[in-house]
Design an enzyme around this catalytic site. Sequence first.
Site, mmCIF file in Angstrom:
data_model
loop_
_atom_site.group_PDB
_atom_site.id
_atom_site.type_symbol
_atom_site.label_atom_id
_atom_site.label_comp_id
_atom_site.label_asym_id
_atom_site.label_seq_id
_atom_site.Cartn_x
_atom_site.Cartn_y
_atom_site.Cartn_z
ATOM 1 N N LYS A 62 0.558 -0.990 0.008
ATOM 2 C CA LYS A 62 -0.284 0.128 -0.238
ATOM 3 C C LYS A 62 0.966 1.379 -0.367
ATOM 4 O O LYS A 62 0.313 2.175 -0.634
ATOM 5 C CB LYS A 62 -1.136 -0.239 1.253
ATOM 6 C CG LYS A 62 -1.361 -0.881 1.420
ATOM 7 C CD LYS A 62 -3.140 -0.846 2.848
ATOM 8 C CE LYS A 62 -2.284 -1.131 4.314
ATOM 9 N NZ LYS A 62 -1.523 -3.081 4.283
ATOM 10 N N ARG A 141 -8.766 1.034 9.295
ATOM 11 C CA ARG A 141 -9.185 -0.275 9.485
ATOM 12 C C ARG A 141 -9.604 -0.660 10.657
ATOM 13 O O ARG A 141 -9.528 -2.860 10.723
ATOM 14 C CB ARG A 141 -7.400 -0.207 10.867
ATOM 15 C CG ARG A 141 -6.577 -0.866 9.691
ATOM 16 C CD ARG A 141 -5.443 -0.996 11.005
ATOM 17 N NE ARG A 141 -3.727 -1.337 10.427
ATOM 18 C CZ ARG A 141 -2.756 -0.759 10.100
ATOM 19 N NH1 ARG A 141 -2.966 0.463 9.547
ATOM 20 N NH2 ARG A 141 -1.991 -1.830 9.694
ATOM 21 N N ARG A 180 12.296 -5.130 3.804
ATOM 22 C CA ARG A 180 11.447 -3.948 2.951
ATOM 23 C C ARG A 180 12.729 -3.073 3.950
ATOM 24 O O ARG A 180 13.278 -3.681 5.407
ATOM 25 C CB ARG A 180 9.891 -3.675 4.295
ATOM 26 C CG ARG A 180 9.796 -1.884 4.609
ATOM 27 C CD ARG A 180 8.600 -2.021 4.386
ATOM 28 N NE ARG A 180 7.531 -2.323 5.332
ATOM 29 C CZ ARG A 180 6.391 -2.251 5.815
ATOM 30 N NH1 ARG A 180 5.841 -1.792 4.945
ATOM 31 N NH2 ARG A 180 5.997 -2.500 6.656
ATOM 32 N N ARG A 213 11.613 -1.556 9.962
ATOM 33 C CA ARG A 213 11.500 -1.680 11.065
ATOM 34 C C ARG A 213 10.993 -2.657 12.057
ATOM 35 O O ARG A 213 11.220 -4.153 11.629
ATOM 36 C CB ARG A 213 9.736 -1.241 10.236
ATOM 37 C CG ARG A 213 9.783 -0.558 9.797
ATOM 38 C CD ARG A 213 8.319 -0.067 9.009
ATOM 39 N NE ARG A 213 7.078 -0.389 9.434
ATOM 40 C CZ ARG A 213 5.891 -0.842 8.739
ATOM 41 N NH1 ARG A 213 5.480 -0.221 7.740
ATOM 42 N NH2 ARG A 213 4.598 -0.493 9.258
ATOM 43 N N ARG A 224 0.129 -9.453 13.214
ATOM 44 C CA ARG A 224 -0.838 -8.235 12.573
ATOM 45 C C ARG A 224 -1.213 -8.536 11.864
ATOM 46 O O ARG A 224 -2.744 -7.854 10.760
ATOM 47 C CB ARG A 224 0.338 -7.112 11.596
ATOM 48 C CG ARG A 224 1.562 -6.323 12.102
ATOM 49 C CD ARG A 224 2.975 -6.150 11.728
ATOM 50 N NE ARG A 224 2.615 -4.974 10.949
ATOM 51 C CZ ARG A 224 3.232 -5.180 9.999
ATOM 52 N NH1 ARG A 224 5.247 -5.647 9.931
ATOM 53 N NH2 ARG A 224 3.511 -3.970 8.589
HETATM 54 P P1 AP5 Z 1 5.103 -1.614 1.642
HETATM 55 O O1 AP5 Z 1 4.514 -0.619 0.692
HETATM 56 O O2 AP5 Z 1 5.734 -0.937 2.159
HETATM 57 O O3 AP5 Z 1 3.723 -2.439 2.509
HETATM 58 P P2 AP5 Z 1 2.392 -1.784 3.243
HETATM 59 O O4 AP5 Z 1 1.960 -2.747 2.282
HETATM 60 O O5 AP5 Z 1 2.315 -0.278 2.798
HETATM 61 O O6 AP5 Z 1 2.723 -2.221 4.403
HETATM 62 P P3 AP5 Z 1 2.394 -1.574 5.681
HETATM 63 O O7 AP5 Z 1 3.562 -3.051 7.290
HETATM 64 O O8 AP5 Z 1 3.097 0.082 6.050
HETATM 65 O O9 AP5 Z 1 0.929 -2.146 6.252
HETATM 66 P P4 AP5 Z 1 0.957 -2.292 7.491
HETATM 67 O O10 AP5 Z 1 -0.590 -2.148 7.153
HETATM 68 O O11 AP5 Z 1 1.197 -3.253 8.295
HETATM 69 O O12 AP5 Z 1 1.272 -0.575 8.929
HETATM 70 P P5 AP5 Z 1 1.209 0.926 8.942
HETATM 71 O O13 AP5 Z 1 2.340 1.764 8.598
HETATM 72 O O14 AP5 Z 1 -0.339 1.171 8.131
HETATM 73 O O15 AP5 Z 1 5.124 -2.093 1.083
HETATM 74 C C1 AP5 Z 1 6.211 -4.393 1.726
HETATM 75 C C2 AP5 Z 1 7.706 -4.626 0.791
HETATM 76 O O16 AP5 Z 1 7.045 -4.734 0.111
HETATM 77 C C3 AP5 Z 1 8.207 -2.709 0.925
HETATM 78 O O17 AP5 Z 1 10.208 -3.446 0.629
HETATM 79 C C4 AP5 Z 1 7.557 -2.581 -0.845
HETATM 80 O O18 AP5 Z 1 9.157 -2.138 -0.957
HETATM 81 C C5 AP5 Z 1 8.143 -4.045 -1.278
HETATM 82 N N1 AP5 Z 1 7.130 -3.887 -2.320
HETATM 83 C C6 AP5 Z 1 5.984 -3.550 -2.493
HETATM 84 N N2 AP5 Z 1 5.754 -3.918 -3.691
HETATM 85 C C7 AP5 Z 1 6.154 -4.784 -4.340
HETATM 86 C C8 AP5 Z 1 5.735 -5.210 -5.442
HETATM 87 N N3 AP5 Z 1 5.427 -5.228 -6.547
HETATM 88 N N4 AP5 Z 1 6.713 -6.166 -6.460
HETATM 89 C C9 AP5 Z 1 8.005 -6.400 -4.745
HETATM 90 N N5 AP5 Z 1 8.031 -5.892 -3.741
HETATM 91 C C10 AP5 Z 1 7.350 -5.042 -3.519
HETATM 92 O O19 AP5 Z 1 0.540 0.336 10.433
HETATM 93 C C11 AP5 Z 1 1.643 -0.357 11.354
HETATM 94 C C12 AP5 Z 1 0.865 -0.141 12.583
HETATM 95 O O20 AP5 Z 1 1.149 1.687 12.856
HETATM 96 C C13 AP5 Z 1 -0.349 -1.280 13.165
HETATM 97 O O21 AP5 Z 1 0.819 -2.364 13.230
HETATM 98 C C14 AP5 Z 1 -0.946 -0.492 13.824
HETATM 99 O O22 AP5 Z 1 -0.128 -1.094 15.104
HETATM 100 C C15 AP5 Z 1 -0.988 0.504 13.479
HETATM 101 N N6 AP5 Z 1 -1.705 1.637 12.970
HETATM 102 C C16 AP5 Z 1 -1.351 2.467 12.269
HETATM 103 N N7 AP5 Z 1 -2.613 3.066 12.167
HETATM 104 C C17 AP5 Z 1 -3.478 2.363 12.680
HETATM 105 C C18 AP5 Z 1 -5.178 2.113 12.710
HETATM 106 N N8 AP5 Z 1 -5.690 2.950 11.573
HETATM 107 N N9 AP5 Z 1 -5.630 1.246 13.649
HETATM 108 C C19 AP5 Z 1 -5.114 0.393 14.546
HETATM 109 N N10 AP5 Z 1 -3.545 1.114 14.241
HETATM 110 C C20 AP5 Z 1 -2.537 1.471 13.469
#
Ligand code: AP5
Length: 269
Positions: A62, A141, A180, A213, A224
Amino acid sequence: MRRRGHEARPGTGQRIISIATMEAKPDRSAWLKGGTARCQVAPPVPTKPWRLVLLGAPGVGKGTQAELLSERLGTCHLSTGDVFRAAKSLNPAERTPALNAALDCMRRGELVPDAMVLNMVRERLGCLKCEGGFLLDGFPRTVAQAEALDGLLQAERLGLDAVLSYELPLERIVARLSGRRTCANCKAVYHVETRPPKMEGVCDHCGGKLYQREDDRPESIRVRMEAYARSTAPLADFYQRKDLLRQVSAEGSPEDICGRTLDVLNPKA
Ligand code: AP5
């Protein structure tokens, strides 16, 4: 690309063109810092201000898509995870007990409680009202968060254009997460094999240091994924019922997926 600097006027969502011109990515200060912070660098106001939500399991890509779409659509990438990670660098004296508890949840891979997330988003309402539109990544979420977002947008007479749901088998997602690397400064996302930086450990955009991370450890990844299946996956039905859900395969290169996303947003007649 040469861009004019803008500021987001907090609480109004308006942007003011500043005098400075500079070569930089939008800095998203209003979103990342909240309160009275203003964006020093924002993209020019696009012809269509897209208002999009990106859904999908942790690590599906994402954030990577949000970066590419932000460049193509001229719309800011608003990630709730980035806000919590930015809060980690605050001096411990500046962190409230609620924020410390939220950061502990995050470290373990659990969701931060809805009330904390919603307070944080309400403090940044100006970004949702911004005339440049928004790409929400990681929010909403839970169904409670989605209902609250509906309320905030309706009160401003705004609506979502689409909810993009990225899909990929679990084992491929775990491989993406374990390689990542993220820029500590501008939050750009890399992968050691599929999207390496030009210089190891250094961000291509700003020269910031790349780090792994804490929640990308195997035990946090499992928590997660469970939280996603339990709380976030039901959002697909929620948005399907509103006829906003658009499914996009997350197979292939980031550019392929971005092209597929743009096709979904602008279907050819
Ligand atoms: P990346 O683009 O980083 O993936 P992502 O889907 O953004 O993954 P996240 O881990 O950031 O999502 P998340 O939802 O767990 O984290 P968030 O920060 O929101 O890609 C991943 C890897 O793959 C990278 O290395 C990239 O280069 C590679 N890649 C991408 N596309 C590719 C492709 N096509 N081919 C090959 N490789 C590729 O949340 C973190 C934490 O924050 C949560 O666990 C929670 O504790 C808290 N939090 C955040 N928001 C909330 C909320 N709204 N409610 C409650 N808790 C929350």
